[in-house]
Design an enzyme around this catalytic site. Structure first.
Site, PDB file in Angstrom:
ATOM      1  N   SER A  37       0.851  -1.211   0.205  1.00  0.00           N
ATOM      2  CA  SER A  37       0.089  -0.168  -0.057  1.00  0.00           C
ATOM      3  C   SER A  37       0.716   1.113  -0.060  1.00  0.00           C
ATOM      4  CB  SER A  37      -0.837   0.196   1.221  1.00  0.00           C
ATOM      5  OG  SER A  37      -0.131   0.065   2.324  1.00  0.00           O
ATOM      6  N   SER A 128       7.351   4.105  18.812  1.00  0.00           N
ATOM      7  CA  SER A 128       7.703   5.788  18.384  1.00  0.00           C
ATOM      8  C   SER A 128       7.698   6.486  19.500  1.00  0.00           C
ATOM      9  CB  SER A 128       6.658   6.494  17.428  1.00  0.00           C
ATOM     10  OG  SER A 128       6.768   7.606  17.277  1.00  0.00           O
ATOM     11  N   TYR A 153      -2.870   8.019  14.747  1.00  0.00           N
ATOM     12  CA  TYR A 153      -1.760   7.650  14.851  1.00  0.00           C
ATOM     13  C   TYR A 153      -0.997   7.265  15.922  1.00  0.00           C
ATOM     14  CZ  TYR A 153       3.088   6.743  13.757  1.00  0.00           C
ATOM     15  OH  TYR A 153       4.648   6.338  13.937  1.00  0.00           O
ATOM     16  N   LYS A 157      -0.051   3.740  18.326  1.00  0.00           N
ATOM     17  CA  LYS A 157       1.508   3.211  18.925  1.00  0.00           C
ATOM     18  C   LYS A 157       1.222   2.768  20.545  1.00  0.00           C
ATOM     19  CE  LYS A 157       3.460   2.872  15.273  1.00  0.00           C
ATOM     20  NZ  LYS A 157       3.766   1.491  14.795  1.00  0.00           N
TER      21      LYS A 157
HETATM   22  C1  WQD Z   1      10.381  16.974  11.546  1.00  0.00           C
HETATM   23  C2  WQD Z   1      10.778  18.490  11.687  1.00  0.00           C
HETATM   24  C3  WQD Z   1       8.810  19.795  11.288  1.00  0.00           C
HETATM   25  C4  WQD Z   1       8.520  18.637   7.154  1.00  0.00           C
HETATM   26  C5  WQD Z   1       6.768  12.339  12.640  1.00  0.00           C
HETATM   27  C6  WQD Z   1       5.549  11.507  13.550  1.00  0.00           C
HETATM   28  C7  WQD Z   1       6.540  10.448  14.399  1.00  0.00           C
HETATM   29  C8  WQD Z   1       7.359   9.785  13.406  1.00  0.00           C
HETATM   30  C9  WQD Z   1       8.036  10.497  12.244  1.00  0.00           C
HETATM   31  C10 WQD Z   1       6.429   8.208  11.795  1.00  0.00           C
HETATM   32  C11 WQD Z   1       9.516  19.030  12.465  1.00  0.00           C
HETATM   33  C12 WQD Z   1       9.969  20.049  10.388  1.00  0.00           C
HETATM   34  C13 WQD Z   1       8.902  18.846   8.523  1.00  0.00           C
HETATM   35  C14 WQD Z   1       8.641  19.946   6.367  1.00  0.00           C
HETATM   36  C15 WQD Z   1       9.446  21.119   8.252  1.00  0.00           C
HETATM   37  N1  WQD Z   1       6.575   8.655  12.788  1.00  0.00           N
HETATM   38  N2  WQD Z   1       9.502  19.915   8.929  1.00  0.00           N
HETATM   39  N3  WQD Z   1       9.109  21.153   6.969  1.00  0.00           N
HETATM   40  O1  WQD Z   1       7.050  15.292  13.028  1.00  0.00           O
HETATM   41  O2  WQD Z   1       9.296  14.753  14.174  1.00  0.00           O
HETATM   42  O3  WQD Z   1       7.590  13.073  13.583  1.00  0.00           O
HETATM   43  O4  WQD Z   1       7.078  11.405  11.537  1.00  0.00           O
HETATM   44  O5  WQD Z   1       6.513   7.579  10.828  1.00  0.00           O
HETATM   45  O6  WQD Z   1       5.657   9.673  14.846  1.00  0.00           O
HETATM   46  O7  WQD Z   1       5.134  12.610  14.057  1.00  0.00           O
HETATM   47  O8  WQD Z   1       8.921  14.293  11.696  1.00  0.00           O
HETATM   48  O9  WQD Z   1       9.941  14.624   9.630  1.00  0.00           O
HETATM   49  O10 WQD Z   1       7.538  15.278  10.008  1.00  0.00           O
HETATM   50  O11 WQD Z   1       9.405  16.865  11.103  1.00  0.00           O
HETATM   51  O12 WQD Z   1       9.879  22.133   8.781  1.00  0.00           O
HETATM   52  O13 WQD Z   1       8.274  20.180   5.097  1.00  0.00           O
HETATM   53  O14 WQD Z   1      10.884  19.062  10.520  1.00  0.00           O
HETATM   54  O15 WQD Z   1       7.847  20.729  11.637  1.00  0.00           O
HETATM   55  O16 WQD Z   1       9.922  19.975  13.255  1.00  0.00           O
HETATM   56  P1  WQD Z   1       8.076  14.401  13.002  1.00  0.00           P
HETATM   57  P2  WQD Z   1       9.042  15.084  10.449  1.00  0.00           P
END
Ligand code: WQD
Length: 343
Positions: A37, A128, A153, A157
């Site tokens: 998927s 996570s 989500y 977990k």
């Molecule tokens: C990291 C940082 C964003 C995109 C999430 C889930 C977590 C885990 C991984 C599963 C943040 C910033 C992001 C962008 C940005 N699970 N950012 N511009 O939010 O820490 O974790 O994904 O898969 O459970 O909550 O990861 O990579 O989305 O963001 O500035 O276009 O990068 O604000 O500070 P996150 P992320």
């Protein structure tokens, strides 16, 4: 001697594929189930290019118990499971909670029900750092309080951890290790496998590498007014191969060490917090490629800062995430360049 057989659910996905490689290289035999998927069957070619071994592959859905019963019947000597298969987009989970609860919980229930029937001894579960919510202090260790989940989500977990714990406390003849990942990034240094987001990436690194490659106009940095040194959020970015290696150690510990507790929990992180801007700097330093970006508004629900205390994993598992972040960024870029024509 026959190799120990491991079922990797979600094995064609990002972390699942890297872990399959490490398991094979450590001498395990891997059977993958994936419903494709959010991944591509070609990942099996990448795995085979790296290790010389094509893992057995079952295309199917873990939420269907008959599919799982057939799988365990067809591969009767599976000894351990690593359960990666899950939906993982935080935003989508808010829109489609039932999809998330069904995918992430029903599949796990099926595994837990069938494991004793088929003599499967242990399950490593992908949890996570999201279970900690916004931490009161950093770095954060495994004894920190679990905070109310902020998305379906995240809730799946937390509930999954509780289900596994309840089943083990009820005396099921299985063991489990819950691994709480921080932010997995990067790709295999061979350039053969990596993260393949479908559609517009939600996570930082795939968006960043696509922006650097010109596929996206520019990266939006979500907020620079947080109370952090440079105003952007701080995360513990962990190299995906380091993360994958931890699963092999956990599996070995669970299956071959009779003295360990039936349920154990480990944080998997580097112990180092990096800001979003520091990560962009690392990417530019490592690759010589500029990242087009602008500062935008905060993203709803973002944690301000979180990084791991990985001492328990370091000491008990004898594992350490030691890949240099610049190398991780170079690998992420190598992978982006490899998948470019397909985007
Ligand atoms: C990291 C940082 C964003 C995109 C999430 C889930 C977590 C885990 C991984 C599963 C943040 C910033 C992001 C962008 C940005 N699970 N950012 N511009 O939010 O820490 O974790 O994904 O898969 O459970 O909550 O990861 O990579 O989305 O963001 O500035 O276009 O990068 O604000 O500070 P996150 P992320």
């Amino acid at each position: 001697m026959a190799k120990t057989k491991i079922l990797v659910t979600g094995g064609t996905g990002y972390i699942g594929s890297h872990t399959t490689v490490e398991l094979q290289q450590a001498g395990y035999e891997v059977v993958i189930i994936d419903n494709l998927s959010n991944s591509n069957i070609k990942v099996l070619d990448g795995i085979e290019h790296i290790t010389g071994i094509r893992p057995a592959f079952v295309e199917g859905d873990m939420t269907d118990i008959e599919t799982m019963r057939r799988l365990f019947t067809d591969y009767p000597d599976i000894k351990g499971i690593i359960n990666f298969a899950a939906s993982k987009a935080v935003g989508e989970s808010v829109e489609k909670p039932l999809l998330y609860y069904r995918n992430n919980l029903v599949g796990l229930l099926n595994l837990l029900e069938l494991m004793p029937q088929f003599g499967v001894k242990g399950i490593v579960f992908s949890s996570s750092c999201t279970v900690y919510g916004e931490p009161d202090t950093n770095p954060i260790d495994e004894s920190a309080p679990i905070k109310p989940a902020t998305s379906p989500y995240g809730n799946t977990k937390q509930i999954s951890e509780e289900i596994i714990s309840d089943v083990i406390h009820a005396g099921a003849p299985i063991k489990s290790i819950l691994l709480r990942y921080f932010n997995p990034v990067g790709a295999h240094p061979s350039g053969e496998i990596g993260e393949l987001p479908i559609g517009v990436p939600q996570n930082l690194i795939p968006y960043l590498t696509q922006a650097a490659a010109g596929i996206r106009k520019e990266l939006t940095v979500f907020g620079n007014d947080y109370p952090t040194p440079d105003g952007t959020c701080i995360r513990d970015f962990i190299d995906v191969v380091d993360l994958a290696r931890a699963h092999v150690i956990a599996m070995h510990r669970m299956l071959d060490n009779a003295d360990t507790a039936p349920l154990e929990i480990f944080n998997l992180g580097t112990g180092r917090g990096l800001s979003v801007l520091q990560l962009i700097e690392s990417f530019e330093r490592a690759t010589g490629v500029k990242v087009p970006y602008h500062i935008g508004a905060r993203r709803a629900g973002d944690i301000e800062k979180i990084w791991a205390d990985p001492k328990k994993a370091n000491e008990v598992l004898g594992w350490k995430a030691d890949t240099d972040i610049d190398d991780t960024m170079r690998n992420a870029w190598k992978w982006q360049l490899k998948v470019m024509p397909k985007n």
